[in-house]
Design a protein around this motif. Structure first.
Motif, PDB file in Angstrom:
ATOM      1  N   MET A  39     132.630 115.426  34.537  1.00  0.00           N
ATOM      2  CA  MET A  39     131.542 116.379  34.369  1.00  0.00           C
ATOM      3  C   MET A  39     131.382 116.750  32.892  1.00  0.00           C
ATOM      4  O   MET A  39     132.362 117.083  32.238  1.00  0.00           O
ATOM      5  CB  MET A  39     131.827 117.642  35.175  1.00  0.00           C
ATOM      6  CG  MET A  39     130.663 118.607  35.199  1.00  0.00           C
ATOM      7  SD  MET A  39     131.082 120.129  36.060  1.00  0.00           S
ATOM      8  CE  MET A  39     131.378 121.218  34.680  1.00  0.00           C
ATOM      9  N   ILE A  40     130.155 116.665  32.398  1.00  0.00           N
ATOM     10  CA  ILE A  40     129.874 117.042  31.008  1.00  0.00           C
ATOM     11  C   ILE A  40     129.126 118.371  31.035  1.00  0.00           C
ATOM     12  O   ILE A  40     128.194 118.554  31.821  1.00  0.00           O
ATOM     13  CB  ILE A  40     129.022 115.970  30.304  1.00  0.00           C
ATOM     14  CG1 ILE A  40     129.826 114.674  30.164  1.00  0.00           C
ATOM     15  CG2 ILE A  40     128.567 116.465  28.924  1.00  0.00           C
ATOM     16  CD1 ILE A  40     129.098 113.550  29.473  1.00  0.00           C
ATOM     17  N   ARG A  41     129.552 119.279  30.182  1.00  0.00           N
ATOM     18  CA  ARG A  41     128.873 120.584  30.100  1.00  0.00           C
ATOM     19  C   ARG A  41     129.017 121.149  28.693  1.00  0.00           C
ATOM     20  O   ARG A  41     129.811 120.658  27.884  1.00  0.00           O
ATOM     21  CB  ARG A  41     129.445 121.560  31.138  1.00  0.00           C
ATOM     22  CG  ARG A  41     130.936 121.812  30.965  1.00  0.00           C
ATOM     23  CD  ARG A  41     131.405 122.938  31.866  1.00  0.00           C
ATOM     24  NE  ARG A  41     132.848 123.145  31.759  1.00  0.00           N
ATOM     25  CZ  ARG A  41     133.449 123.783  30.766  1.00  0.00           C
ATOM     26  NH1 ARG A  41     132.753 124.299  29.761  1.00  0.00           N
ATOM     27  NH2 ARG A  41     134.771 123.926  30.752  1.00  0.00           N
ATOM     28  N   ASP A  42     128.217 122.208  28.428  1.00  0.00           N
ATOM     29  CA  ASP A  42     128.321 122.896  27.139  1.00  0.00           C
ATOM     30  C   ASP A  42     129.720 123.499  26.984  1.00  0.00           C
ATOM     31  O   ASP A  42     130.288 124.013  27.958  1.00  0.00           O
ATOM     32  CB  ASP A  42     127.299 124.043  27.064  1.00  0.00           C
ATOM     33  CG  ASP A  42     125.886 123.526  26.873  1.00  0.00           C
ATOM     34  OD1 ASP A  42     125.720 122.442  26.273  1.00  0.00           O
ATOM     35  OD2 ASP A  42     124.953 124.205  27.333  1.00  0.00           O
ATOM     36  N   ALA A  43     130.222 123.488  25.767  1.00  0.00           N
ATOM     37  CA  ALA A  43     131.492 124.155  25.496  1.00  0.00           C
ATOM     38  C   ALA A  43     131.289 125.663  25.523  1.00  0.00           C
ATOM     39  O   ALA A  43     130.266 126.167  25.058  1.00  0.00           O
ATOM     40  CB  ALA A  43     132.020 123.729  24.130  1.00  0.00           C
ATOM     41  N   ALA A  44     132.259 126.376  26.080  1.00  0.00           N
ATOM     42  CA  ALA A  44     132.229 127.844  26.145  1.00  0.00           C
ATOM     43  C   ALA A  44     133.409 128.377  25.328  1.00  0.00           C
ATOM     44  O   ALA A  44     134.370 127.644  25.063  1.00  0.00           O
ATOM     45  CB  ALA A  44     132.353 128.290  27.600  1.00  0.00           C
ATOM     46  N   PRO A  45     133.347 129.670  24.937  1.00  0.00           N
ATOM     47  CA  PRO A  45     134.457 130.221  24.136  1.00  0.00           C
ATOM     48  C   PRO A  45     135.830 130.017  24.783  1.00  0.00           C
ATOM     49  O   PRO A  45     136.813 129.747  24.081  1.00  0.00           O
ATOM     50  CB  PRO A  45     134.094 131.711  24.019  1.00  0.00           C
ATOM     51  CG  PRO A  45     132.585 131.717  24.084  1.00  0.00           C
ATOM     52  CD  PRO A  45     132.216 130.620  25.048  1.00  0.00           C
ATOM     53  N   ALA A 104     140.567 126.701  22.925  1.00  0.00           N
ATOM     54  CA  ALA A 104     141.978 126.280  22.820  1.00  0.00           C
ATOM     55  C   ALA A 104     142.184 124.878  23.412  1.00  0.00           C
ATOM     56  O   ALA A 104     142.780 124.009  22.753  1.00  0.00           O
ATOM     57  CB  ALA A 104     142.892 127.311  23.479  1.00  0.00           C
ATOM     58  N   PRO A 105     141.686 124.610  24.631  1.00  0.00           N
ATOM     59  CA  PRO A 105     141.854 123.232  25.134  1.00  0.00           C
ATOM     60  C   PRO A 105     141.119 122.192  24.296  1.00  0.00           C
ATOM     61  O   PRO A 105     141.599 121.052  24.170  1.00  0.00           O
ATOM     62  CB  PRO A 105     141.295 123.280  26.560  1.00  0.00           C
ATOM     63  CG  PRO A 105     140.780 124.646  26.797  1.00  0.00           C
ATOM     64  CD  PRO A 105     141.239 125.537  25.688  1.00  0.00           C
ATOM     65  N   LEU A 159     129.734 119.790  23.393  1.00  0.00           N
ATOM     66  CA  LEU A 159     129.925 119.443  24.802  1.00  0.00           C
ATOM     67  C   LEU A 159     131.381 119.107  25.078  1.00  0.00           C
ATOM     68  O   LEU A 159     132.094 118.612  24.197  1.00  0.00           O
ATOM     69  CB  LEU A 159     129.079 118.212  25.169  1.00  0.00           C
ATOM     70  CG  LEU A 159     127.573 118.291  24.906  1.00  0.00           C
ATOM     71  CD1 LEU A 159     126.918 116.941  25.213  1.00  0.00           C
ATOM     72  CD2 LEU A 159     126.931 119.392  25.725  1.00  0.00           C
ATOM     73  N   VAL A 160     131.774 119.356  26.322  1.00  0.00           N
ATOM     74  CA  VAL A 160     133.100 118.913  26.769  1.00  0.00           C
ATOM     75  C   VAL A 160     132.923 118.065  28.018  1.00  0.00           C
ATOM     76  O   VAL A 160     131.910 118.161  28.721  1.00  0.00           O
ATOM     77  CB  VAL A 160     134.046 120.100  27.085  1.00  0.00           C
ATOM     78  CG1 VAL A 160     134.377 120.855  25.812  1.00  0.00           C
ATOM     79  CG2 VAL A 160     133.448 121.025  28.138  1.00  0.00           C
ATOM     80  N   VAL A 217     139.062 116.912  28.784  1.00  0.00           N
ATOM     81  CA  VAL A 217     139.710 115.686  28.289  1.00  0.00           C
ATOM     82  C   VAL A 217     138.909 115.037  27.158  1.00  0.00           C
ATOM     83  O   VAL A 217     139.355 114.034  26.587  1.00  0.00           O
ATOM     84  CB  VAL A 217     139.943 114.672  29.440  1.00  0.00           C
ATOM     85  CG1 VAL A 217     140.906 115.246  30.465  1.00  0.00           C
ATOM     86  CG2 VAL A 217     138.624 114.273  30.112  1.00  0.00           C
ATOM     87  N   GLY A 218     137.738 115.600  26.840  1.00  0.00           N
ATOM     88  CA  GLY A 218     136.946 115.044  25.746  1.00  0.00           C
ATOM     89  C   GLY A 218     135.995 116.085  25.192  1.00  0.00           C
ATOM     90  O   GLY A 218     135.676 117.081  25.850  1.00  0.00           O
TER      91      GLY A 218
END
Ligand SMILES: CC(C)(COP(=O)(O)OP(=O)(O)OC[C@H]1O[C@@H](n2cnc3c(N)ncnc32)[C@H](O)[C@@H]1OP(=O)(O)O)[C@@H](O)C(=O)NCCC(=O)NCCS
Length: 163
Positions: free
Chosen positions: A1-7, A11-12, A43-44, A52-53
């Motif tokens: 699953m790709i989504r916007d990065a959140a605060p 850390a991850p 994006l993560v 993982v990315g």
């Protein structure tokens, strides 16, 4: 699953960057870009609920004859070593390019491995006319608007790059 990065992902994301790159430089760069408000698209990608990315695009205005073309700089992209070679990196690059296009970016520029980025349409020829701190086969561009880079122009990397 790709989504916007959140605060809560910061850390991850740092852990992914530290695992993927030999030095903390890229992890530190991402944090400086965020602090400056230059994480334009971040994006993560998750696997079983774990990040993982990661990929980040920052604004890259290109100045020519007093006019500005809005472009994006792709840097960095990373996938945990345990998850590489499964197409996750490619999915992140493609998803990010789609968002940049939807946001009105005329082009995306990358400094990366000449064997990897051409599969997404990046080419050194497209970046050749640009007045930039980089050149050569590793400095590539993808026009999202036809001929957007043809006339050249001076690229302005986000401050965090220190260029
Ligand atoms: C580059 C990276 C994000 C690709 O992620 P990925 O999920 O493995 O990518 P994909 O599965 O979509 O594509 C894999 C292909 O990428 C290519 N590739 C990956 N890294 C490469 C590199 N450093 N040089 C050349 N080609 C590379 C290979 O052709 C590989 O094909 P293979 O699976 O047949 O060996 C990942 O390898 C990574 O995190 N590397 C360390 C960080 C880095 O160098 N980032 C890029 C610079 S910003």
């Amino acid at each position: 699953m790709i989504r916007d990065a959140a605060p809560a992902d910061h850390a991850p994301i740092r852990a992914v960057l530290l695992a993927a790159f030999p030095t903390p430089d890229e992890a530190d760069l991402v944090e400086r870009l965020r602090a400056d408000g230059d994480a334009m698209v971040e994006l993560v990608i998750e696997d079983a609920g774990a990040i993982v990315g990661h990929i980040l695009f920052s604004p890259l205005p290109i100045e020519r004859a007093g006019a500005i073309t809005n472009a994006a700089a792709l840097a960095p992209v990373s996938v945990l070593p345990s998850h590489q070679h499964r197409g996750l990196g490619a999915s992140l690059v493609r998803a990010g390019i789609d968002i940049c296009r939807a946001c009105g970016c005329a082009a995306v520029v990358v400094l990366g491995h000449p064997a990897y980025y051409p599969r997404f349409g990046f080419a050194p020829e497209a970046a050749k006319a640009l007045d930039a701190p980089f050149s050569g086969q590793a400095f590539m561009a993808l026009e999202l608007v036809p001929n957007a880079l043809k006339g050249g122009g001076k690229v302005r990397y986000a401050r965090a790059f220190g260029l």
